[in-house]
Design a protein around this motif. Structure first.
Motif, mmCIF file in Angstrom:
data_model
loop_
_atom_site.group_PDB
_atom_site.id
_atom_site.type_symbol
_atom_site.label_atom_id
_atom_site.label_comp_id
_atom_site.label_asym_id
_atom_site.label_seq_id
_atom_site.Cartn_x
_atom_site.Cartn_y
_atom_site.Cartn_z
ATOM 1 N N UNK A 1 47.368 -3.794 -33.907
ATOM 2 C CA UNK A 1 48.184 -2.884 -33.095
ATOM 3 C C UNK A 1 47.721 -2.906 -31.640
ATOM 4 N N UNK A 2 46.409 -2.870 -31.424
ATOM 5 C CA UNK A 2 45.883 -2.885 -30.049
ATOM 6 C C UNK A 2 46.225 -4.211 -29.364
ATOM 7 N N UNK A 3 46.159 -5.319 -30.118
ATOM 8 C CA UNK A 3 46.493 -6.615 -29.536
ATOM 9 C C UNK A 3 47.936 -6.682 -29.068
ATOM 10 N N UNK A 4 48.861 -6.217 -29.920
ATOM 11 C CA UNK A 4 50.276 -6.210 -29.539
ATOM 12 C C UNK A 4 50.502 -5.240 -28.380
ATOM 13 N N UNK A 5 49.817 -4.100 -28.407
ATOM 14 C CA UNK A 5 49.943 -3.123 -27.311
ATOM 15 C C UNK A 5 49.523 -3.750 -25.982
ATOM 16 N N UNK B 1 40.951 -5.696 -21.275
ATOM 17 C CA UNK B 1 41.529 -5.757 -22.616
ATOM 18 C C UNK B 1 42.315 -7.058 -22.825
ATOM 19 N N UNK B 2 42.969 -7.551 -21.774
ATOM 20 C CA UNK B 2 43.681 -8.827 -21.885
ATOM 21 C C UNK B 2 42.709 -9.971 -22.164
ATOM 22 N N UNK B 3 41.550 -9.916 -21.528
ATOM 23 C CA UNK B 3 40.524 -10.925 -21.792
ATOM 24 C C UNK B 3 40.064 -10.869 -23.245
ATOM 25 N N UNK B 4 39.871 -9.641 -23.766
ATOM 26 C CA UNK B 4 39.467 -9.479 -25.164
ATOM 27 C C UNK B 4 40.557 -9.982 -26.107
ATOM 28 N N UNK B 5 41.810 -9.819 -25.707
ATOM 29 C CA UNK B 5 42.907 -10.326 -26.535
ATOM 30 C C UNK B 5 42.906 -11.850 -26.556
ATOM 31 N N UNK B 6 42.655 -12.479 -25.393
ATOM 32 C CA UNK B 6 42.594 -13.940 -25.337
ATOM 33 C C UNK B 6 41.412 -14.480 -26.135
ATOM 34 N N UNK B 7 40.344 -13.659 -26.240
ATOM 35 C CA UNK B 7 39.185 -14.047 -27.044
ATOM 36 C C UNK B 7 39.388 -13.748 -28.527
ATOM 37 N N UNK C 1 42.758 4.250 -24.924
ATOM 38 C CA UNK C 1 43.184 5.487 -25.589
ATOM 39 C C UNK C 1 44.696 5.510 -25.776
ATOM 40 N N UNK C 2 45.456 4.931 -24.828
ATOM 41 C CA UNK C 2 46.908 4.841 -25.009
ATOM 42 C C UNK C 2 47.236 3.974 -26.222
ATOM 43 N N UNK C 3 46.500 2.867 -26.400
ATOM 44 C CA UNK C 3 46.688 2.029 -27.575
ATOM 45 C C UNK C 3 46.348 2.760 -28.857
ATOM 46 N N UNK C 4 45.304 3.594 -28.811
ATOM 47 C CA UNK C 4 44.925 4.384 -29.993
ATOM 48 C C UNK C 4 46.049 5.345 -30.369
#
Length: 634
Positions: free
Chosen positions: A228-232, A142-148, A207-210
């Motif tokens: 929200x998911x990005x900040x999470x 998920x961190x990789x997806x955030x950087x992308x 799911x925790x982010x959801x």
């Protein structure tokens, strides 16, 4: 002074999280100053009960995804454990790790104990050790997806630039772990297992982010799901490096900063975080305690109680297993005491503010205002007793159990008359349900009320009531300034004084009645004929003749072929020498005597033992010191 490498690592593990949390709070001090009490209170009150229940269900569903960690773990070991047991063990392990942590020891101990009948201990520990790093592989993805920029949160990273190396490091973890695992070869962990664990980890973190997104949506925010998911993700990485269970503090502050930049009011973000901690951590933890009351009340606890904590490693299964047994033998009672303490603090917080509900408005129109104030005093009294009795619950005394029943009754009466509230209802009913489920574990009659214990309890009580008055006055001042409905200052003082008096009277009357109807006796009086028969038939030791002084009491084994002579001094029991009588019964009669001494709340001591029996007393947990010398003079 030289420090070993192990000692330096131990100190670093303690200091580093403190430094990191302090640094994170220093970075977010401006955001902390802008928090609004009024907005937080109003946001909490605006969430309907039915919507709150749906949020709880979403949190439970998110936690249940972690079941597949254990399912795939046992499948990789070809262990055939019942699915129901796997689900309960997984829930206990993961929910306890989220609250207690202990560096993952909680989860490892629980899994080792409950899966040990199905797989050999060494293989199990090795498999758990290789599974543990994959638990954060989902966050790495998920961190990789955030950087992308799929889940954007760059404005947070630009504002707090120290977070850049954190999220980049977490993003690199997964590929580096894959490289390390493949270089080690398939004998360490199978690639298929890595893939399965990583998918579960991704589902867990996502799911925790959801859940967080659903909470913010329920509070009326219109921030996009991706934001929200990005900040999470950013907040979760900050919580991860703090090494605090659940990322408490560090996660919350970074998430607060990120959502403020997204245009969400500070009070609403704080409220969302409180609800998130409740539905994703606290309530699953309570369910985990219920599951643990079932799983650890049978063969596992019997195995723990039957084996000494200190003993030959070949009997217990190694140092790690001994530590796990010791942890499990205490954790059930520790969690019950902790939940009771948290419930008492929750009641404290709810009693400060007037309830807002249609039921309260109806009661206010039908009952005198003084009756509603008395109800809140009873409610606060219940919370005060919850806090004061939590340590006694850990000691498993019957007196504390019965006193808690009364405290729960007063809290429920107060809650019924002040208006129903879902949080207060859960706080009281969950504790009451756990007490009823665990009532058979309360085998101690009581603990002695010493001066030091009385002072400690009085100090905690004064701290509880003093904090209530202080924050009550603070809320009154804030409420008067911004129009928030709060209790006036004179009613705050009345609640504190009346609940303290009620709790004091209740405690004194209850203890007096309990002691009047329950006067247990330890051992028997001096019986010269009975003692002489044992010594003549079974033999004695070098101190047995002192039994005939007639100044001591005696504890006999079930068969009557051996006995211990002792006396009581304050809250201590002084045993004189080793047991007399049949040597084969010495271990059994000591165990029975110590169990009875513990049940009555005394502290056991032994004066003058023989050197060959030191290992026996060592296994029962005694410490040794040399008091003097003995000589025989012609």
């Amino acid at each position: 002074m030289k420090f070993s490498k192990q000692r330096i690592m131990t100190i670093a593990k303690i200091i580093l999280p403190i430094v990191l949390i302090g640094f994170i709070f220093y970075q977010g001090q401006n955001e902390l100053r802008s928090l609004s009490l009024k907005e937080s209170i109003q946001a909490i009150r605006q969430v309907p009960s039915w919507q709150f229940i749906l949020l709880i269900l979403s949190g439970l569903l998110a936690v249940s995804t972690m079941f597949f960690y254990d399912f795939f773990l046992l499948r990789s070991l070809e262990a055939k454990a019942p699915v129901g047991l796997i689900f309960r063990a997984s829930w206990i392990a993961n929910s306890f790790n989220g609250i207690i942590g202990f560096g993952g020891l909680a989860g490892m101990a629980i899994r080792s104990a409950l899966y040990r009948p199905f797989v050999e201990g060494g293989r199990l520990l090795k498999a758990i050790g290789w599974m543990a790093p994959t638990l954060i592989s989902g966050l790495s993805i998920l961190s990789t997806l955030s950087l992308l920029h799929i889940f954007p949160a760059f404005e947070v990273l630009e504002m707090k630039k120290w977070l850049w190396p954190v999220i980049i490091g977490v993003a690199l973890f997964f590929p580096l772990y894959l490289l390390f695992s493949f270089r080690r070869g398939n004998s360490s962990i199978h690639p298929k297992s890595i893939a399965l664990y990583s998918v579960v980890s991704l589902a867990e973190w996502f799911s925790a982010g959801v859940v967080v997104y659903l909470i913010l949506a329920a509070l009326g925010t219109d921030v996009s799901f991706a934001k929200v998911i990005g900040v999470f993700i950013i907040a979760a990485t900050a919580g991860l490096i703090s090494m605090v269970p659940g990322g408490f503090g560090s996660f919350d502050l970074v998430f607060l900063i990120g959502m403020q930049r997204a245009g969400v009011e500070e009070g609403i973000v704080l409220t969302g975080l409180l609800i998130y901690r409740l539905v994703y951590y606290l309530i699953p933890f309570l369910i985990g305690v219920v599951f643990s009351a079932r799983e650890f009340s049978g063969p596992v606890v019997k195995m723990i109680e039957d084996k000494p904590i200190v003993g030959p490693s070949v009997e217990v299964g190694g140092v790690i297993w001994r530590l796990q047994l010791r942890f499990l033998s205490k954790i059930r009672h520790f969690t019950l005491a902790l939940i009771t303490l948290v419930a008492g603090i929750t009641i404290w917080g709810l009693a400060i503010l007037p309830p807002v509900s249609t039921q309260y408005e109806y009661l206010e129109s039908k009952l005198p205002h003084e009756a509603l104030l008395l109800a809140n005093s009873f409610f606060l009294m219940g919370g005060l007793l919850f806090v004061l009795l939590s340590t006694a619950l850990y000691r498993r005394t019957k007196r504390s159990l019965y006193m808690m029943y009364g405290a729960s009754f007063f809290a429920l009466v107060g809650m019924a008359l002040r208006g129903f509230n879902l949080i207060s209802f859960l706080a009281v009913v969950v504790v009451l349900a756990l007490l009823l489920m665990s009532r058979n574990a309360f085998h101690r009659e009581r603990t002695l009320i010493t001066t030091s214990r009385f002072i400690r309890v009085a100090f905690v009580g004064l701290l509880y009531i003093g904090g209530f008055i202080f924050f009550g006055y603070a809320f009154y001042a804030l409420g008067s300034a911004d129009g928030t409905e709060v209790y006036p200052s004179h009613e705050i003082f009345m609640f504190a004084a009346s609940s303290s008096i009620f709790a004091l009277v209740y405690g004194l009357v209850f203890i007096r009645l309990f002691n009047s109807f329950n006067q247990p006796v330890l051992g028997e009086r001096f019986d010269a004929e009975k003692i002489e028969t044992v010594l003549r038939e079974q033999g004695g030791n070098y101190l047995s003749h002192l039994a005939f002084l007639g100044d001591k009491r005696f504890f006999f084994s079930e068969t009557g072929r051996s006995f211990i002579q002792f006396s009581q001094t304050g809250n201590r029991i002084m045993m004189l020498g080793d047991p007399s009588g049949d040597p084969k019964e010495h271990s059994q009669v000591i165990a029975s005597f110590l169990r009875r001494v513990e049940d009555l709340g005394y502290i056991p001591n032994i004066y003058q033992i023989q050197a060959q029996n030191m290992s026996l007393y060592h296994d029962f947990g005694f410490n040794f010191f040399k008091l003097g010398e003995e000589a025989i003079v012609d």
